[in-house]
Design an enzyme around this catalytic site. Structure first.
Site, PDB file in Angstrom:
ATOM      1  N   ASP A   1     -21.757   5.385   4.152  1.00  0.00           N
ATOM      2  CA  ASP A   1     -20.500   6.010   4.590  1.00  0.00           C
ATOM      3  C   ASP A   1     -20.345   5.915   6.113  1.00  0.00           C
ATOM      4  O   ASP A   1     -21.334   5.920   6.843  1.00  0.00           O
ATOM      5  CB  ASP A   1     -20.478   7.481   4.136  1.00  0.00           C
TER       6      ASP A   1
ATOM      7  N   ASN B   1     -12.347   5.992  -4.850  1.00  0.00           N
ATOM      8  CA  ASN B   1     -11.845   5.235  -3.689  1.00  0.00           C
ATOM      9  C   ASN B   1     -10.527   4.501  -3.972  1.00  0.00           C
ATOM     10  O   ASN B   1      -9.877   4.008  -3.047  1.00  0.00           O
ATOM     11  CB  ASN B   1     -12.903   4.250  -3.163  1.00  0.00           C
TER      12      ASN B   1
HETATM   13  C1  IPE Z   1     -18.529   7.838  -0.731  1.00  0.00           C
HETATM   14  O1  IPE Z   1     -17.860   7.847   0.480  1.00  0.00           O
HETATM   15  C2  IPE Z   1     -18.305   6.531  -1.422  1.00  0.00           C
HETATM   16  C3  IPE Z   1     -18.880   5.359  -0.786  1.00  0.00           C
HETATM   17  C4  IPE Z   1     -19.626   5.321   0.289  1.00  0.00           C
HETATM   18  C5  IPE Z   1     -18.616   4.123  -1.457  1.00  0.00           C
HETATM   19  P1  IPE Z   1     -16.375   8.486   0.625  1.00  0.00           P
HETATM   20  O2  IPE Z   1     -15.997   8.302   2.027  1.00  0.00           O
HETATM   21  O3  IPE Z   1     -15.479   7.926  -0.411  1.00  0.00           O
HETATM   22  O4  IPE Z   1     -16.667  10.007   0.271  1.00  0.00           O
HETATM   23  P2  IPE Z   1     -15.846  11.321   0.656  1.00  0.00           P
HETATM   24  O5  IPE Z   1     -14.405  11.097   0.281  1.00  0.00           O
HETATM   25  O6  IPE Z   1     -16.002  11.540   2.133  1.00  0.00           O
HETATM   26  O7  IPE Z   1     -16.503  12.415  -0.123  1.00  0.00           O
HETATM   27  C1  IPE Z   2     -17.640   3.981   3.335  1.00  0.00           C
HETATM   28  O1  IPE Z   2     -17.003   4.120   4.553  1.00  0.00           O
HETATM   29  C2  IPE Z   2     -17.186   2.745   2.594  1.00  0.00           C
HETATM   30  C3  IPE Z   2     -16.336   3.011   1.436  1.00  0.00           C
HETATM   31  C4  IPE Z   2     -16.064   4.175   0.928  1.00  0.00           C
HETATM   32  C5  IPE Z   2     -15.749   1.850   0.793  1.00  0.00           C
HETATM   33  P1  IPE Z   2     -15.612   4.883   4.666  1.00  0.00           P
HETATM   34  O2  IPE Z   2     -14.519   3.906   4.463  1.00  0.00           O
HETATM   35  O3  IPE Z   2     -15.587   6.058   3.781  1.00  0.00           O
HETATM   36  O4  IPE Z   2     -15.653   5.331   6.186  1.00  0.00           O
HETATM   37  P2  IPE Z   2     -15.243   6.758   6.761  1.00  0.00           P
HETATM   38  O5  IPE Z   2     -16.021   7.783   6.012  1.00  0.00           O
HETATM   39  O6  IPE Z   2     -13.784   6.902   6.555  1.00  0.00           O
HETATM   40  O7  IPE Z   2     -15.630   6.695   8.219  1.00  0.00           O
HETATM   41 MG    MG Z   3     -16.149   7.986   3.977  1.00  0.00          MG
END
Ligand code: IPE
Ligand code: IPE
Ligand code: MG
Length: 247
Positions: free
Chosen positions: A20, A68
């Site tokens: 993340d 997502n």
């Molecule tokens: C969790 O991250 C999913 C992945 C890293 C693929 P998110 O960014 O989607 O999680 P939340 O929304 O902060 O809980």
């Molecule tokens: C994790 O990074 C990757 C996916 C969920 C695909 P994020 O896209 O959630 O990045 P942040 O949390 O918004 O910084």
């Molecule tokens: Mg994230």
């Protein structure tokens, strides 16, 4: 079976990572979120090889959650396209380095092109044994439990036959031991529907490091934290067991 706790083995057999922080990493550089996802792929390739070097047998990473899809269409299609680019750019390298790749998650919703790329990645690394990389894509822990129950029911498993071992045999990661170490980068302290069933006794490590910056130093810090943990699995602490044996 153990009725005493044990110090964690020096190296976890199975590491799970919620990758993340890609978006925030890009934003901090005044770049589009997609740039963060692109750098995130490089961080993943680095991490797979670093884990293999350290003797980790299974690495499971959260790449795209069932939730997502709620992101803007542009970001979702960018991520789907990135998978295809990543497979063509890195698959040969990973395959040559002994990495076995598997995809876990609901494939029904993804495009034919993506399904074919996944299949190709799995087929061309099937013989590899150095490290098992599982990429959780369109995965959710709740989805996994439900799909396992459905498969068990479809196979005619009777209610009296169903126990934890039986249900686990239908789960997406049935080929792997439960994760010993569960890492989340990006500073959030939550599981976000990752391995809900499998992480029952995983050691959790949360780090503020944003995923594109994850490297050897962060990995070693997490492994060092893990090595200091005392895993009890519900039993008594080995320290208190020793104390009571001496009294
Ligand atoms: C969790 O991250 C999913 C992945 C890293 C693929 P998110 O960014 O989607 O999680 P939340 O929304 O902060 O809980
Ligand atoms: C994790 O990074 C990757 C996916 C969920 C695909 P994020 O896209 O959630 O990045 P942040 O949390 O918004 O910084
Ligand atoms: Mg994230």
């Amino acid at each position: 079976m153990n009725d005493r706790s044990e110090p964690a083995a020096a190296v976890p057999r199975h590491v799970a990572i919620v990758m993340d922080g890609n978006g925030r990493w890009a934003k901090s550089r005044y770049m589009p979120r997609f740039f963060g996802h692109k750098q995130g792929v490089d961080a993943l390739v680095r991490t797979v090889l670093a884990c293999a070097d350290r003797g980790v047998e299974y690495l499971t990473v959260f790449a795209f959650s069932s939730e997502n899809w709620k992101r803007p269409t542009e970001e979702v299609s960018g991520l789907m396209g990135l998978v295809l680019v990543a497979v063509s750019k890195y698959l040969a390298k990973l395959a040559g380095d002994g990495v076995r790749v598997r995809i876990v998650g609901d494939r029904a919703q993804v495009s034919d092109k993506l399904r074919e790329a996944w299949q190709h990645a799995e087929d061309s690394t099937r013989q590899n044994t150095r490290i098992n990389l599982s990429v959780a894509f369109n995965y959710g822990g709740r989805w996994d439990i439900v799909q396992a129950c459905r498969q068990a029911m479809a196979a005619g498993v009777r209610a009296e036959e169903l126990d934890e071992t039986k249900l686990n045999s239908y789960m997406a990661l049935s080929y792997a031991p439960d994760p010993d170490l569960f890492i989340r980068t990006g500073g959030e302290v939550r599981i976000s529907n990752f391995l809900l069933w499998q992480a029952a006794y995983s050691e959790l490590v949360f780090t503020d490091c944003l995923w594109p910056e994850f490297g050897d130093e962060e990995l070693d810090a997490a492994l060092a934290q893990y090595a200091r943990r005392e895993r009890r699995f519900g039993a008594v602490s080995s320290r208190s067991a020793l104390a009571s044996a001496g009294s």
